[in-house]
Motif scaffolding. Sequence first.
Motif, PDB file in Angstrom:
ATOM      1  N   ILE A  81       0.886  -1.167   0.000  1.00 56.20           N
ATOM      2  CA  ILE A  81       0.000   0.000   0.000  1.00 56.20           C
ATOM      3  C   ILE A  81       0.924   1.218   0.000  1.00 56.20           C
ATOM      4  O   ILE A  81       1.830   1.302   0.827  1.00 56.20           O
ATOM      5  CB  ILE A  81      -0.896   0.024   1.262  1.00 56.20           C
ATOM      6  CG1 ILE A  81      -1.650  -1.298   1.407  1.00 56.20           C
ATOM      7  CG2 ILE A  81      -1.848   1.211   1.232  1.00 56.20           C
ATOM      8  CD1 ILE A  81      -2.195  -1.517   2.813  1.00 56.20           C
ATOM      9  N   TRP A  82       0.677   2.122  -0.903  1.00 54.57           N
ATOM     10  CA  TRP A  82       1.589   3.267  -1.107  1.00 54.57           C
ATOM     11  C   TRP A  82       0.855   4.564  -0.823  1.00 54.57           C
ATOM     12  O   TRP A  82      -0.212   4.812  -1.398  1.00 54.57           O
ATOM     13  CB  TRP A  82       2.097   3.222  -2.539  1.00 54.57           C
ATOM     14  CG  TRP A  82       2.866   4.406  -3.046  1.00 54.57           C
ATOM     15  CD1 TRP A  82       2.471   5.262  -4.028  1.00 54.57           C
ATOM     16  CD2 TRP A  82       4.176   4.842  -2.650  1.00 54.57           C
ATOM     17  NE1 TRP A  82       3.441   6.195  -4.256  1.00 54.57           N
ATOM     18  CE2 TRP A  82       4.508   5.968  -3.429  1.00 54.57           C
ATOM     19  CE3 TRP A  82       5.102   4.386  -1.709  1.00 54.57           C
ATOM     20  CZ2 TRP A  82       5.711   6.655  -3.296  1.00 54.57           C
ATOM     21  CZ3 TRP A  82       6.302   5.061  -1.580  1.00 54.57           C
ATOM     22  CH2 TRP A  82       6.603   6.175  -2.367  1.00 54.57           C
ATOM     23  N   GLN A  83       1.373   5.354   0.102  1.00 51.35           N
ATOM     24  CA  GLN A  83       0.862   6.712   0.266  1.00 51.35           C
ATOM     25  C   GLN A  83       1.980   7.685  -0.121  1.00 51.35           C
ATOM     26  O   GLN A  83       2.963   7.833   0.606  1.00 51.35           O
ATOM     27  CB  GLN A  83       0.372   6.998   1.694  1.00 51.35           C
ATOM     28  CG  GLN A  83      -0.325   8.375   1.721  1.00 51.35           C
ATOM     29  CD  GLN A  83      -0.776   8.839   3.092  1.00 51.35           C
ATOM     30  OE1 GLN A  83      -0.361   8.312   4.116  1.00 51.35           O
ATOM     31  NE2 GLN A  83      -1.625   9.857   3.100  1.00 51.35           N
ATOM     32  N   ALA A  84       1.805   8.355  -1.261  1.00 47.08           N
ATOM     33  CA  ALA A  84       2.872   9.201  -1.802  1.00 47.08           C
ATOM     34  C   ALA A  84       3.052  10.483  -1.004  1.00 47.08           C
ATOM     35  O   ALA A  84       4.154  11.019  -0.928  1.00 47.08           O
ATOM     36  CB  ALA A  84       2.571   9.529  -3.269  1.00 47.08           C
ATOM     37  N   ARG A  85       1.974  11.001  -0.402  1.00 48.87           N
ATOM     38  CA  ARG A  85       2.078  12.268   0.334  1.00 48.87           C
ATOM     39  C   ARG A  85       2.727  12.087   1.697  1.00 48.87           C
ATOM     40  O   ARG A  85       3.040  13.063   2.376  1.00 48.87           O
ATOM     41  CB  ARG A  85       0.700  12.895   0.519  1.00 48.87           C
ATOM     42  CG  ARG A  85       0.178  13.620  -0.728  1.00 48.87           C
ATOM     43  CD  ARG A  85      -1.307  13.905  -0.592  1.00 48.87           C
ATOM     44  NE  ARG A  85      -1.601  14.835   0.478  1.00 48.87           N
ATOM     45  CZ  ARG A  85      -2.410  14.572   1.524  1.00 48.87           C
ATOM     46  NH1 ARG A  85      -2.982  13.389   1.635  1.00 48.87           N
ATOM     47  NH2 ARG A  85      -2.636  15.486   2.430  1.00 48.87           N
ATOM     48  N   ALA A  86       2.886  10.848   2.140  1.00 48.05           N
ATOM     49  CA  ALA A  86       3.502  10.606   3.449  1.00 48.05           C
ATOM     50  C   ALA A  86       5.000  10.868   3.358  1.00 48.05           C
ATOM     51  O   ALA A  86       5.545  11.028   2.268  1.00 48.05           O
ATOM     52  CB  ALA A  86       3.246   9.167   3.877  1.00 48.05           C
ATOM     53  N   GLY A  87       5.660  10.917   4.497  1.00 50.65           N
ATOM     54  CA  GLY A  87       7.103  11.143   4.459  1.00 50.65           C
ATOM     55  C   GLY A  87       7.706  11.309   5.828  1.00 50.65           C
ATOM     56  O   GLY A  87       7.207  10.736   6.812  1.00 50.65           O
ATOM     57  N   THR A  88       8.776  12.076   5.885  1.00 48.64           N
ATOM     58  CA  THR A  88       9.461  12.304   7.164  1.00 48.64           C
ATOM     59  C   THR A  88       9.738  13.809   7.314  1.00 48.64           C
ATOM     60  O   THR A  88       9.712  14.553   6.339  1.00 48.64           O
ATOM     61  CB  THR A  88      10.811  11.564   7.219  1.00 48.64           C
ATOM     62  OG1 THR A  88      11.639  12.050   6.159  1.00 48.64           O
ATOM     63  CG2 THR A  88      10.639  10.063   7.088  1.00 48.64           C
ATOM     64  N   ALA A  89      10.003  14.233   8.550  1.00 49.83           N
ATOM     65  CA  ALA A  89      10.377  15.629   8.812  1.00 49.83           C
ATOM     66  C   ALA A  89      11.425  15.642   9.907  1.00 49.83           C
ATOM     67  O   ALA A  89      11.675  14.631  10.562  1.00 49.83           O
ATOM     68  CB  ALA A  89       9.162  16.450   9.222  1.00 49.83           C
ATOM     69  N   ARG A  90      12.021  16.809  10.108  1.00 46.67           N
ATOM     70  CA  ARG A  90      12.989  16.957  11.192  1.00 46.67           C
ATOM     71  C   ARG A  90      12.197  17.189  12.469  1.00 46.67           C
ATOM     72  O   ARG A  90      11.554  18.241  12.627  1.00 46.67           O
ATOM     73  CB  ARG A  90      13.888  18.169  10.879  1.00 46.67           C
ATOM     74  CG  ARG A  90      14.799  18.575  12.002  1.00 46.67           C
ATOM     75  CD  ARG A  90      16.159  17.917  11.918  1.00 46.67           C
ATOM     76  NE  ARG A  90      16.847  18.006  13.200  1.00 46.67           N
ATOM     77  CZ  ARG A  90      17.575  19.050  13.609  1.00 46.67           C
ATOM     78  NH1 ARG A  90      17.721  20.084  12.829  1.00 46.67           N
ATOM     79  NH2 ARG A  90      18.152  19.043  14.800  1.00 46.67           N
ATOM     80  N   HIS A  91      12.258  16.221  13.411  1.00 49.44           N
ATOM     81  CA  HIS A  91      11.359  16.309  14.574  1.00 49.44           C
ATOM     82  C   HIS A  91      11.672  17.497  15.482  1.00 49.44           C
ATOM     83  O   HIS A  91      10.767  18.198  15.920  1.00 49.44           O
ATOM     84  CB  HIS A  91      11.307  14.996  15.356  1.00 49.44           C
ATOM     85  CG  HIS A  91      12.638  14.402  15.701  1.00 49.44           C
ATOM     86  ND1 HIS A  91      13.815  15.041  15.469  1.00 49.44           N
ATOM     87  CD2 HIS A  91      12.951  13.208  16.254  1.00 49.44           C
ATOM     88  CE1 HIS A  91      14.804  14.267  15.867  1.00 49.44           C
ATOM     89  NE2 HIS A  91      14.319  13.142  16.341  1.00 49.44           N
ATOM     90  N   ASP A  92      12.967  17.737  15.758  1.00 52.28           N
ATOM     91  CA  ASP A  92      13.311  18.877  16.618  1.00 52.28           C
ATOM     92  C   ASP A  92      12.827  20.191  16.004  1.00 52.28           C
ATOM     93  O   ASP A  92      12.355  21.083  16.706  1.00 52.28           O
ATOM     94  CB  ASP A  92      14.825  18.965  16.823  1.00 52.28           C
ATOM     95  CG  ASP A  92      15.384  17.754  17.548  1.00 52.28           C
ATOM     96  OD1 ASP A  92      14.690  17.251  18.456  1.00 52.28           O
ATOM     97  OD2 ASP A  92      16.488  17.319  17.206  1.00 52.28           O
ATOM     98  N   ALA A  93      12.951  20.271  14.675  1.00 51.09           N
ATOM     99  CA  ALA A  93      12.574  21.519  13.997  1.00 51.09           C
ATOM    100  C   ALA A  93      11.088  21.801  14.150  1.00 51.09           C
ATOM    101  O   ALA A  93      10.673  22.967  14.187  1.00 51.09           O
ATOM    102  CB  ALA A  93      12.956  21.449  12.522  1.00 51.09           C
ATOM    103  N   VAL A  94      10.270  20.739  14.230  1.00 51.57           N
ATOM    104  CA  VAL A  94       8.831  20.953  14.412  1.00 51.57           C
ATOM    105  C   VAL A  94       8.577  21.619  15.768  1.00 51.57           C
ATOM    106  O   VAL A  94       7.844  22.610  15.869  1.00 51.57           O
ATOM    107  CB  VAL A  94       8.067  19.621  14.273  1.00 51.57           C
ATOM    108  CG1 VAL A  94       6.596  19.801  14.618  1.00 51.57           C
ATOM    109  CG2 VAL A  94       8.222  19.067  12.861  1.00 51.57           C
TER     110      VAL A  94
END
Lengths: 417, 88
Positions: free
Chosen positions: A175-188
Motif C-alpha cells: 500500500i503506497w501513500q505518496a504524500r507521506a514522508g518524514t520531517a525533522r522532529h526537533d525543527a517541528v
Amino acid sequence: MRSPYSAWSIFREGLRSQRGWGQAWRSPKPKSQYDVIIIGGGGHGLATAYYLAKKHGVTNVAVLEKGWLGGGNTGRNTTTIRSNYYYPESSALYDLSVTLYEDLSRELNYNVMFSQRGVLTLCHSVPDMEMGARFTNAMQLNGVDAELLDTPAVKKYAPILNFDASARYPIHGAIWQARAGTARHDAVAWGYARAADALGVDIIQQCEVSELVFEGGRCVGVETNQGTLRAPHIAAAVSGHSSLLANKAGLQLPIQSYALQAFVSEPLKPIMDTVALSPALGTYFSQSDKGGLVIGGGIDRIPSYAQRGNLPTQETVLSGLIDMAPILSRVKVLRQWAGVVDVTPDSSPIIGPTEIPGFYLNCGWGTGGFKAIPAGGYLLAHCIAQDAHHTISAPFDLTRFTTGRLIDEGAASGIPH
Amino acid sequence: MQRFPCPFCGLRDEREFHYLAEAGKTRPDTTQPIDDNTWADYLYGKTNTEGVVDEVWMHLSCREVFILRRNRSSLAVEKAIALRTEAE
C-alpha cells in the motif's frame, strides 16, 4: 520583532561570521495569571499555543515544560508522517495533520524539512494483498491518496528490499501513500516554539507542575517549582505521563504507558528513498538526510515508565530489518533509545474537555503522536478558544469510552499495540 | 534478557511471560443493573501508576496466572505472588 529567516539572512550571516543570529524564543519569568496554561512543551503543547495565538487571538498563554523543549517523545520518534488510517474519523484527523505539515515550513518561517518521500506498507501474501486492496479503497473513499502497488512497482521505489522468492516473507506488493514522508522532529518543536513566542506566548522551561489548583470544582491553576500560576483553562499535552497528571484532577484515564524503542544506524550513502513498513515483521525504516537508517517497531509489551527499552523487542525489530533488507545485515547500530507512549484501548487519541471544567486533554496518541502534532494542536486550540469541539475532534472525546463508540484503529489499521 | 520469577517454575526468561492486566479490579455484579460509567471504568480504566505496581501475568510455558510485583520506573522485579491455593 526578530527578523524572519531567509536565504538572504543566511548569506548575510555568512559574511558576518554568524554573529548576528538572535535568540529564537525568550525565556520569560512566569506571570501569575494567564488565559491558558498548557502543560507539556513538546510538539502538541507548542502547536496548541501557536494556534491559540495565531487562529484565535489568544496570546496570554504559557507553555510549561519540566525539561527542555521537545525532549520527550517529540525528540524520540522516527519522524514518519502519514495518514493511512481506515476509519473516516481517523482519516479526517490525520489528513488534516499531513495537510498542515505540507505548508508548515512556510507558515512557521522555519524549515521543518518535511520530505514527502512516501510510505510503503508491504503485503507479504495473497490474503495480505486482498486486505491491502480493501485498505487502499477505504483510504480513497475517505479522500486520502493511496495506491496498491504490485511487486515491480515496489522494487522501483525500494530496490534494497528482499524480493527473493524464497524470503520468509516474500513481497507481493504494497500500500503506497505518496504524500507521506518524514520531517525533522526537533525543527517541528523549535519552529512552533519560535512562532508562538513571536506572537507573545510565554515558553517556560525547567518548570514542573506538582499539583493542579481547584476552586469550586473548576481547575483554575497549577502549582509549579516556579510558583503558582493561574488560568481559567489548563490543558495537558504530556503523552506518556497523562495518567499521572489526570490523576491529580481525580480522573482515571483509559491509558497504559509503554516504552517504544527506536534505533539509528551509522550513516550510509543514500540507499533508501522511501519509508518501508512490514506489518508481518514488525519493523519499519527510512533513511535520514544525514544518512543514518532510522528504524522502529512495536512497543515493548510490558507497562513501563522507563525511557529505555527491553532486549526481546530489540531482537524482533532488528532481525525484522535484516529480513526486510538482507543487504543491511552488516550495518552497525549507532544508537538506541525509547520514549514512554500513552496507549488507549482503541489506539486512537483523546482530544478535548474533561468532566473537570477548565481541564483539557490532548493525549492517547500512543506510538503515532509526531505525525499528528499540527492537527492535535490545531484541534485542542479550537476546543479551548471556542469552548466547543471542532467537527474533526468531536469523535475523539474522552466520553467515547463510556458510550462505547470506539474508533478501533488498533484492529483496523493493524497498529501493533 | 531479564528473568522473571514464576511461582511454579522459578526464574525464567522474560520472553516466556505475558502481561495481562493491572491487579485489583473486581468485575461488577452482573446480577444487578450496572451504569455505563461503572462498566467503562471496569473495561478501560487503568491506574497506570509509576513505581511499584501489582500486575497480573501469565507464564506461557506452564499457563500459571500470578501476581508480579514490579517497579515500572526501574523495571526491577520485587516478587511473584501465587494465586493458587492448595487443593482441598
